[in-house]
Design an enzyme around this catalytic site. Structure first.
Site, short mmCIF file in Angstrom:
data_model
loop_
_atom_site.label_atom_id
_atom_site.label_comp_id
_atom_site.label_asym_id
_atom_site.label_seq_id
_atom_site.Cartn_x
_atom_site.Cartn_y
_atom_site.Cartn_z
N GLU A 116 0.84 -1.21 0.00
CA GLU A 116 0.00 0.00 0.00
C GLU A 116 0.88 1.26 0.00
OE1 GLU A 116 -3.29 -0.33 2.82
OE2 GLU A 116 -4.12 -2.00 1.65
N GLU A 142 -4.74 -8.74 -0.91
CA GLU A 142 -5.59 -8.52 0.28
C GLU A 142 -7.03 -8.43 -0.19
OE1 GLU A 142 -4.39 -5.55 3.15
OE2 GLU A 142 -2.27 -5.99 2.79
O1 AHR Z 1 -5.15 -6.37 6.49
C1 AHR Z 1 -5.11 -5.27 7.33
C2 AHR Z 1 -4.48 -4.06 6.68
O2 AHR Z 1 -5.26 -3.64 5.61
C3 AHR Z 1 -3.12 -4.27 6.06
O3 AHR Z 1 -2.10 -4.18 6.98
C4 AHR Z 1 -3.04 -3.18 5.05
O4 AHR Z 1 -2.24 -3.51 3.95
C5 AHR Z 1 -4.48 -2.94 4.67
O5 AHR Z 1 -4.82 -1.61 4.69
#
Ligand code: AHR
Length: 520
Positions: free
Chosen positions: A205, A324
């Site tokens: 991110e 994710e």
């Molecule tokens: O999964 C939780 C968080 O969500 C992670 O650390 C981040 O990459 C995302 O914003």
């Protein structure tokens, strides 16, 4: 009755047709149809689509995977919980991403190697400012992946680390013995042969917790960091877009030489509203519906990001990875808000079912996905509480669907009834199909409609089979979940609600259910 008999036949026909139309509009008659063209298979569903993600966050690592070498209450190997490893082996976890997430861009890997009493402690600034004693580090993670039979995916620190630090990490884990001070360090720490790690994330991110960078700046930094990573078996993954940030993907594809770029990683969570996420168990049908809307958006995101990638890479050499994904709600009452611990209901099973169907159907570009997160965090497949362990409905969907791993995708056309709530509607049915290396065909079906069963007609063109069996995951309430008190409430059962007529299958799916059919 007397009056009805007097109506002329023509009139009767008109009334009948009108009723028929009304019933179709009300979804009374089945309109769901699926056509599978088994003869036209071309793309393989990478097993890595069934990957997971483990961050140093809440009780994912500490208490989830790792309970310490001296723990006498919970069976473990070198501190790794064996109940968890056994359960995850049944999922056939292909790949595990670590150590973050946001944590990755604060992580300095050298803090987590060597004698444990010499490892420095840090504050985990992203997740509650709790003390991170670094007792679980590189050796522990990579040995655990070996125990699990999963490929490791290491997230490198680009946000606050250096290119040298990342290059050293690659040497420490992958280079042959006696080739650098890093490989000597590995040997000193008791590991002789390299682990040969293939998958490397360069930051996480980068547009947010990974450094709040502009994409043009990140693309330059990526080029620099990627240049100094060296090993025979390197798969470099750029921190990709959030949701519909198509500009981000465009710039990565345009500005990074493709010989340095194996994949770009998209993040998309099924969250109702970041300011008001709602409870994980006590939710309304409207909240359920909105969550499903967010989950189904994955299809559009994958298609649109892929279309941009197609412009720069028509041969599809660079993959789209969704490292994710999953549902995100308010934490369970009374738990640390920074630990992201939430329960997991049939709603989560629906998210998993439709999302995995989307990834399967786009497997020509989507080569990996990592559910967030594997234990005790967000849409977890496992929840633990001291020595207790619960397998969630999401666990069972991942387990039922693992038959698609490395199988050949069968092209599918789905025509679905609408699931209508108020003025909004969604497609009720989602599906994907594959044929494995033994010639066995699997069809995974989801009915997200919270109230109505769905009749589905499935036409199987070019498929030969002698027998069919199926498994189903459902429950009597969509808010149901497996708790520590009642861990076996939701489990897959045998599915028999189908009939066969030649190449035609008729299937009846209960409301909010996931089914996997096996045809051989
Ligand atoms: O999964 C939780 C968080 O969500 C992670 O650390 C981040 O990459 C995302 O914003």
């Amino acid at each position: 009755m007397v009056l009805f008999k007097k109506i002329k036949p023509m009139m009767k026909k008109i009334i009948f047709l009108l009723c028929f139309e009304i019933m179709i509009a009300a979804n009374v008659f089945p309109q769901n149809s699926i056509i599978i063209n088994a003869g036209n298979a071309r793309d393989t569903i990478s097993r890595n689509i069934y990957g997971h993600f483990a961050e140093h966050l809440g009780n994912c690592i500490y208490g989830g995977f790792y309970v310490g070498e001296n723990n006498t209450k919970i069976a473990n190997k070198d501190g790794i919980r064996l109940d968890v490893i056994d359960a995850l082996k049944k999922l056939k976890v292909p790949v595990l991403r670590w150590p973050g997430g946001c944590f990755a861009d604060t992580y300095h890997w050298k803090d987590g190697i060597g004698p444990k009493d010499k490892r420095p402690s840090i504050l985990n600034i992203w997740w509650g400012n709790v003390k991170e004693d670094n007792s679980f580090g590189t050796n522990e993670f990579l040995n655990m992946c070996e125990l699990l039979g999963a490929e490791p995916y290491l997230s490198g620190n680009v946000g606050s680390g250096t290119a040298q630090e990342l290059a050293d990490w690659v040497k420490y884990v992958s280079h042959p013995n006696e080739t650098s001070p890093m490989t000597d360090l590995r040997e000193q720490n008791g590991r002789i042969k390299p682990w040969n790690v293939k998958y490397w994330g360069l930051g996480n991110e980068a547009w947010g917790c990974g450094g709040n960078m502009k994409v043009e700046y990140y693309a330059n930094l990526y080029r620099q960091f990627a240049t100094f990573m060296s090993s025979d078996n390197l798969y470099r993954i750029a921190s990709g877009a959030s949701d519909a940030d198509y500009h981000w993907t465009e710039i990565l594809m345009k500005e990074i030489p493709h010989n340095l770029l194996d994949a770009v990683a998209l993040h998309h969570y099924s969250v109702i509203d970041w300011g008001k996420k709602g409870a994980s168990t006590n939710f309304s049908e409207q909240e359920y519906f909105t969550t499903m809307q967010r989950a189904l958006l994955m299809d559009e995101l994958v298609q649109k990001h892929s279309a941009i990638m197609d412009k720069y890479d028509p041969a599809k050499k660079t993959a789209l990875i969704v490292d994710e994904w999953g549902g995100w709600y308010d934490v369970e009452p009374g738990t640390n808000p920074a630990f992201l611990f939430q329960q997991n209901t049939m709603r989560d099973a629906m998210i998993a079912g439709v999302t995995l169907n989307i990834f399967n159907n786009h497997c020509s570009r989507v080569k990996m996905a990592n559910l967030a997160q594997v234990i005790n965090v967000l849409q977890a497949v496992i929840l633990t509480n001291e020595e207790k362990m619960v397998l969630t409905p999401t666990y069972y969907v991942m387990e039922m669907y693992n038959v698609h791993q490395d199988a050949l995708l069968l092209p599918i056309t789905v025509t679905s009834n609408d699931y209508i709530l108020g003025k909004e509607k969604l497609k009720a049915i989602s599906a994907s199909a594959s044929r494995d290396k033994n010639g066995i065909m699997h069809i995974s079906l989801v009915n997200i409609n919270a109230k109505n069963a769905q009749d589905i007609s499935i036409t199987l063109n070019g498929a030969k089979f002698k027998s069919i069996k199926g498994r189903i995951l459902t429950s009597d309430k969509i808010q149901n979940y497996n708790s520590f008190e009642n861990p076996g409430k939701i489990k897959p059962g045998a599915f028999t609600a189908f009939t066969i007529n030649g190449q035609q299958l008729m299937v009846k799916m209960p409301p909010f259910s996931v089914t996997v059919l096996e045809l051989k």
